[in-house]
Design a protein around this motif. Structure first.
Motif, mmCIF file in Angstrom:
data_model
loop_
_atom_site.group_PDB
_atom_site.id
_atom_site.type_symbol
_atom_site.label_atom_id
_atom_site.label_comp_id
_atom_site.label_asym_id
_atom_site.label_seq_id
_atom_site.Cartn_x
_atom_site.Cartn_y
_atom_site.Cartn_z
ATOM 1 N N LYS A 119 0.842 -1.208 0.000
ATOM 2 C CA LYS A 119 0.000 0.000 0.000
ATOM 3 C C LYS A 119 0.872 1.252 0.000
ATOM 4 O O LYS A 119 0.548 2.257 -0.635
ATOM 5 N N SER A 163 3.073 1.248 -3.749
ATOM 6 C CA SER A 163 2.418 1.139 -5.050
ATOM 7 C C SER A 163 0.911 1.018 -4.818
ATOM 8 O O SER A 163 0.311 -0.029 -5.048
ATOM 9 N N GLU A 164 0.319 2.128 -4.391
ATOM 10 C CA GLU A 164 -1.027 2.052 -3.820
ATOM 11 C C GLU A 164 -2.076 1.541 -4.798
ATOM 12 O O GLU A 164 -2.926 0.731 -4.452
ATOM 13 N N THR A 165 -2.030 2.024 -6.037
ATOM 14 C CA THR A 165 -3.078 1.652 -6.983
ATOM 15 C C THR A 165 -3.035 0.157 -7.317
ATOM 16 O O THR A 165 -4.046 -0.543 -7.298
ATOM 17 N N LEU A 166 -1.835 -0.322 -7.621
ATOM 18 C CA LEU A 166 -1.725 -1.747 -7.929
ATOM 19 C C LEU A 166 -2.096 -2.588 -6.716
ATOM 20 O O LEU A 166 -2.726 -3.644 -6.835
ATOM 21 N N ALA A 207 -4.217 -1.886 -4.487
ATOM 22 C CA ALA A 207 -5.689 -1.930 -4.433
ATOM 23 C C ALA A 207 -6.221 -2.918 -5.475
ATOM 24 O O ALA A 207 -7.167 -3.672 -5.224
ATOM 25 N N GLY A 208 -5.581 -2.926 -6.641
ATOM 26 C CA GLY A 208 -6.015 -3.847 -7.693
ATOM 27 C C GLY A 208 -5.941 -5.298 -7.261
ATOM 28 O O GLY A 208 -6.785 -6.121 -7.617
ATOM 29 N N GLU A 242 6.065 -3.518 -10.885
ATOM 30 C CA GLU A 242 4.808 -2.847 -11.241
ATOM 31 C C GLU A 242 4.410 -3.179 -12.683
ATOM 32 O O GLU A 242 3.254 -3.514 -12.962
#
Lengths: 299, 299, 299, 299, 299
Positions: free
Chosen positions: C167, C170-173, C175-176, C214
């Motif tokens: 988190k 690489s917050e977006t990934l 979350a994915g 990423e």
């Protein structure tokens, strides 16, 4: 066709005789068939003549489109523990199988014990129809001697016309190939060496490859007199591009020839050169089987 | 879906027939299914129809999402020492197992003895559900013949739609693929060659890969008439990316095809091409088992 | 500690569920433990709780610092020649050994016969104390079934906190990874693939490696719904850096996932990816032993 | 000589204790012998004292010029089929052989079953005279247990003075090596990892190699408290340059140490690092033999 | 010829004595035969004198054009289970075979058990005619001891004149080679290390190779006093270019010599250096056979 273009003397020379290193780069012995474009279509093997008489040894060794099937064997130790009578009968049984198939294949045998960790002997089978070689080898494996033999290498190739050092493309070297022939005592040793080239080699232009093969050929002419050789093409048939086969009576000269072949740029394109190098003495099948059937130790 | 887009004549051609080298680069035979994006989702194998009748051979050989399970075997020497009666009964026992599974798998057999050091025969099993292939092969291994067979290679792949030489992406070459079909005598030989590409290949853009496959495809069209082929995708299922499978009656032409494939830049991306190259004669299962069950030597 | 930071729903998801390719690059499933620095000290395995009751399967599959011991086996052919009674009793004997060790290890079994040349089945053993896995496997090898099994591969790894797609980093990934979960029918297949990176990879800066992971992760999110996975770290414990383990019911999707993982730059740093790739069907231990114990052929 | 330069406390520490990664690059544990130039002549092993009393374990583990002979074994399955009485007597027979040679060698044993596909146990033998290790191992192989053991790896090395991180060349790091010592519970695990460097490494200047080893050493100091290690030099004696040997109770820390060693530039010079990595539990010889002699299954 | 050019004292020295690393790069021991161009023709081996009396050991070890056949063996475990009487008689049977061939070959034996995973002993056979070495080894394999021995490596080479460090090409280093001779106690250890060079090496000019060999030779002169060596050329005869053979009583010095050889640029051209490195103790044939025939355990 070939026989109409080339004097018989040359044909025999080509079939067996020349110590040409050039074969390593994808040439073939019977370059006199210069009219046949190397990359063009070749008549399917199965359309070759199917002889009903025993195979003509001299002819099959010079013909194009002939299959060479090299199978390398190691005897299992249990063979030595068989009753002596079984081992004594082994050679005759093998010879009978060869006799049975003599109209389809010719068979050469070589003793490798003492020279190679992974084999005791190897067979070279020539056939116009590869399936006939399989049938013979399956029958051979069903003999007592064959059933105690483990196959440790098996390579299949086909003879083809010369690719590079033809009269058209490289006249002087071509002449050099025919200027000398084997003159040493009869060869006592044979060596089988698989050769595989990398993608860089195969992606050179034909002209670039021709030039490399010329550089490769020049220093080898001197060995025409004491090393015979023959080339088989194997790409797609086995995990090698070529099977190179040599006969000599002079292993020192052969060692020098192979060093000369190592010292040309073409060597940089090899991904397999040996692995295995299989060195053997040239013997009759009978003599190979008997040498490996040993003394009568069980009686 | 496929069947509505492509005439039946083409489907059969694609399933088995074309001597297309392009497959080596990740294409597939059934490119007519151009409407199905190659990289998109594919219905899970288990959702394919589970037939209750015997598998339709022509259909499974052209369908997408079908598993091909190639298992390569070497008979242990002890098999040859079994009582003749056991060996005589072997073929029937194997055929009974195939009959038992005929609504789940189809089985092809090939004799490799005499061509390959590491095998005596191989099986190609097609199934809509890979688990059904496993169940069959487990039953096969429980037969007398199977229990004396050691597996020396086993590769699993899946059929997929063409990736590159589609009507949309490469119209002329695509047309070339359908302009000729196999016209030689029925193939007597089959060759199985695993292919693995390196990371550089997979990191090319789709456009770059398309270009390489076009260069790869052009010189191979001439072999449509004498070499059939079929492609299986195996990334993640086995230690290979592709299983390429060929059938031919003309091994000289096949050798030339494979040399042509070596001579394109795509070859530089191969980390595995062969290892093993498995060459066999196409035979019925019955005939393979009998050929390896040998003469009655124990009586 | 972990349990206080992450909702139970997420923990289970992480323990088993996600089809995340990111694991291939040194991440781990339980990244929610973001507060634990990846490169920092980890409590010694032996300090983990030593349960006196049967191991809690759900818990050990999500805990960090847990050992995973993958042992791959090939049955010797002599097993098939044992009296039927012995083979019939084999499964019960194996189950009794598992029962005996149930407070120390959990055991999963997979049938690979028909998919892999070098194995017939494999076991995955989880333990908080690696010595307990050894004791179990030693007892297993002392059973009739185990004593006829040759180990052909054996890899030991340990579960650790996520390294990269946290988190924080690489917050977006991140979350994915939690936006989707496995929704296909229960997996019938498992695949074990060892992964080793070269020195260039390990010498990248953490930022460079994060970026590569990423790029690696993005195309894999779509497979969360049909491929589960789990990662074990093995540097120094076995001749691999990672053991990646997958479960799926859709081998076509799995093939596409692995191709996607081949198509990112991180793939260029692999020196081992497979070798072996071991594909099996997920089965109970009982069912694996029985499938390989075959029909009653000796009576 | 060494004993006069270094306090006894340090000697013991060096002989066994330090979790120094530096050994991987050709250093040795007993660097306090700084006065002995690393590349200079070393007294021949045979000139070392030949004790007539039992070997002093603490001394031989810290002495220089001592041979370490690592032999790795896999039990043949037939051992498990021996009568229980034979297997029960096995440990005593092995212990008697060790007792017989106690004035020439010391022997350590490790159980690897369940961790490694190619072994069940390994022995580490120390001797001042390598021929004495051979005589012991030949006698060991003549025991019942030894005669059913196949050797799957065998590496011979010799202890030498530190090359790089000496007080003279790298004072601060040298001090760091002695600033901490192993403080965890007694190690339960040992790991043997062969290391071979490429020609580029060996062709660096001594200054360049010193710098690489310094970079390699710094991140490893923190593991002095939980990983012990010892280094043997093997160039020319076996197909490796070094044998690195580790003991730990904390495999998670060990995994982190090995990752730290992967993350320095020196790793780029490795051509062998593992292959095999052999992980075992540290046990008495008696306990190893008994664990592998299994339950009484034949009575 | 050689004997007329070089004083006998030098001949013996050269045949066995010098710890010259230069051999690794294609030189030979008998460089005093400077008048014989290295790349020129060599009299065929079969033209060498065929002695009717026992081979003269000192002479064959210094002659050029002599074949060295190294065969490495591992005893099968079944040997240990033979009746004690059989094993007690084994040495005498082997000695009788050596006696029978004493006018054709000389045989040296080395015990490797305990040092090498793939062997228990090796033989070095010298012969003027390679076929005679084969005949001897075939007879040896027919003895009880030989029939239980598996060959794990077999390399064939030939002795040749020095290539590089001759009086003409490199006078000072040449003098250095003769300035010292072995002065340690009689060697107890022998090491056999195959060496193969890559295509880049062989494509260097003779001048470039000379320079590399000079750099290679200089640091090795100091080891003339404690390491003996001998070189065999093997290109084309086996899958190696050279067989290097060493004898020493000081394995620490030998380790330092091999490290010195690793630290010169020539090392960058090696594609094989070892694999295997075979270390053994120098023993009589009688003593090797007896050491491996073990205690009387069957009575």
């Amino acid at each position: 066709m070939i026989s109409t273009l080339v004097p018989r003397r040359h044909r025999l020379q080509l079939g067996f005789v020349a110590a040409m290193s050039l074969a390593l780069a994808g040439t073939a012995l019977a370059q006199q068939g210069g009219g046949m474009p190397a990359s063009g279509p070749m008549p399917p093997a199965s359309m070759s003549a199917t002889p009903t008489a025993p195979i003509d040894r001299a002819k099959i060794l010079t013909d194009l489109g002939v299959f060479g099937d090299f199978s390398v064997y190691k005897l299992r130790p249990e063979y030595a523990m068989l009753p002596a009578a079984d081992r004594k009968a082994a050679a005759a049984e093998v010879l009978a199988v060869i006799e049975k198939h003599k109209d389809k294949v010719i068979v050469d045998a070589y003793l490798t014990r003492g020279f190679d960790a992974k084999s005791d002997y190897f067979l070279r089978v020539h056939a116009y129809d590869l399936a006939a070689a399989q049938t013979f080898l399956t029958d051979f494996r069903a003999t007592k001697f064959g059933s105690y033999s483990d196959v440790t290498e098996n390579l299949v190739g086909i003879t083809k016309a010369l690719n590079y050092i033809t009269k058209q493309k490289s006249e002087t070297l071509n002449a050099g190939l025919f200027a000398a022939s084997y003159s040493d005592p009869a060869p006592r040793y044979a060596i089988m060496i698989p050769v595989k080239k990398n993608a860089e080699w195969w992606n050179l232009t034909p002209e670039q490859r021709l030039k490399e093969i010329e550089v490769h050929t020049a220093p080898t002419l001197q060995y025409l007199v004491n090393v015979k050789r023959k080339l088989y093409h194997a790409t797609g048939l086995s995990d090698t591009d070529f099977i190179t086969y040599f006969e000599t009576n002079d292993l020192g000269a052969f060692n020098n020839l192979l060093i000369a072949l190592a010292q040309v740029p073409e060597n940089k394109y090899h991904v397999r050169w040996g692995n295995p190098t299989v060195l053997g003495t040239i013997q009759s099948v009978d003599s190979v089987v008997k040498a490996l059937s040993g003394a009568d130790r069980s009686m």
